[in-house]
Design an enzyme around this catalytic site. Structure first.
Site, short mmCIF file in Angstrom:
data_model
loop_
_atom_site.label_atom_id
_atom_site.label_comp_id
_atom_site.label_asym_id
_atom_site.label_seq_id
_atom_site.Cartn_x
_atom_site.Cartn_y
_atom_site.Cartn_z
N TYR A 169 75.52 -15.22 1.48
CA TYR A 169 75.71 -15.16 0.03
C TYR A 169 75.20 -13.86 -0.55
CZ TYR A 169 75.18 -16.23 -4.93
OH TYR A 169 75.24 -16.17 -6.28
N ARG A 219 53.42 -23.63 14.71
CA ARG A 219 54.25 -24.52 15.55
C ARG A 219 55.69 -24.54 15.04
NH1 ARG A 219 54.31 -29.30 18.85
NH2 ARG A 219 55.45 -31.06 17.96
#
Length: 308
Positions: free
Chosen positions: A300, A255
């Site tokens: 990053y 979900r």
């Protein structure tokens, strides 16, 4: 209270001082108490500084950003009364910004407080979902059932309780949709994806011939009884091991993954909220946080010379 901030008649994008100067003139023209004015100025200053620190332009402020800010206050252990007051202050500021055409559309911040800090959900990548949903043995009734069940859960983002309570009368396979009921009324209509529909149709044919089929439930255990949450959790764990997925997934992982993948691919968060059945947009906003964290990590790792 300091009302001697230099007043300006224009707004440089991202200029907190210029915006606050005009906002102070605005609230001074209203019949607010001095305490209310001071609270508005203090709260709005902090919010706009937060926006500036994130390098977000004023015209990009939206309800998700407000939710993130309020959750940030909650993580700082701010009192619920403080958070409620901040929401009121920000609402007033955003109304002013809309009137001044600093933001293009009114920002809907009508959500509930106090805010609960929700744990970041465990989610799967699209590749991991593929691995998980390709471990079932389709030569057996159980394998077909599990395949149809998991495909439907990922396709529709249903809760475990909704999945296990789904009746044959809650589906319209010709129209490719399911109905999720609450208090015996249809409350949400969710479309079924093509892949889930394919396996659901195959399963339903086998289900008709299954000798222990005496239930109106779409999915049942091999004895013909309703599946339990524990039973569902066990089969999820079993298939995750077979797929060599090391994440500690649970009955809500598909979900959560459904919601993440929708938003990643451009779905409107309010539409996702309705599909999931969340009463409060803040419950859905956690998925936006997960995506933002993914992006920060990716930037990053791809940019920093010592990241790898």
């Amino acid at each position: 209270m300091n009302n001697n901030i230099k007043q300006v008649n224009y707004f440089e994008r991202g200029d907190v001082m210029a915006l606050m100067a005009e906002y102070i003139k605005y609230i001074n023209s209203k019949s607010f108490t001095n305490n209310t004015k001071e609270a508005y100025i203090s709260d709005c200053n902090m919010f706009l500084n937060y926006v500036q620190e994130l390098n977000i332009e004023f015209y990009d402020i939206d309800n998700i950003l407000v939710i993130k800010y309020l959750n940030n206050l909650k993580m700082q252990k701010k009192a619920n009364s403080t958070i409620t007051r901040n929401l009121s202050s920000i609402n007033n500021l955003l109304g002013f910004m809309y009137k001044k055409k600093i933001i293009k559309e009114p920002v809907n911040t009508e959500f509930e407080v106090p805010i609960k800090v929700r744990p970041v959900p465990v989610t799967l990548t699209v590749e991991e979902v593929d691995l998980l949903l390709n471990t079932q043995d389709l030569t057996t009734f159980k394998g077909l059932r599990d395949k149809a069940m998991l495909e439907l859960m990922y396709a529709c983002g249903v809760k475990v309780s909704e999945l296990l309570s789904l009746s044959i009368y809650d589906m319209d396979l010709d129209r490719r949709q399911i109905f999720l009921r609450k208090n015996n009324r249809k409350t949400r209509v969710i479309p079924i994806g093509k892949i889930a529909l394919k396996y659901l149709k195959v399963y339903m044919k086998e289900r008709e011939n299954y000798q222990k089929n005496t239930s109106d439930l779409v999915f049942f255990n091999l004895k013909g009884n309703k599946l339990t949450r524990q039973g569902f959790w066990k089969l999820i764990k079993e298939y995750s091991r077979e797929a060599n997925i090391e994440k500690n997934i649970n009955t809500y992982t598909l979900r959560h993954s459904f919601a993440i993948h929708l938003i990643e691919n451009g779905a409107d968060i309010t539409a996702v909220q309705r599909i999931l059945g969340h009463k409060n947009l803040m419950a859905t906003a956690i998925y936006k946080d997960v995506i933002d964290n993914y992006k920060i990590k990716e930037v990053y790792e791809n940019s920093h010379p010592r990241a790898k």
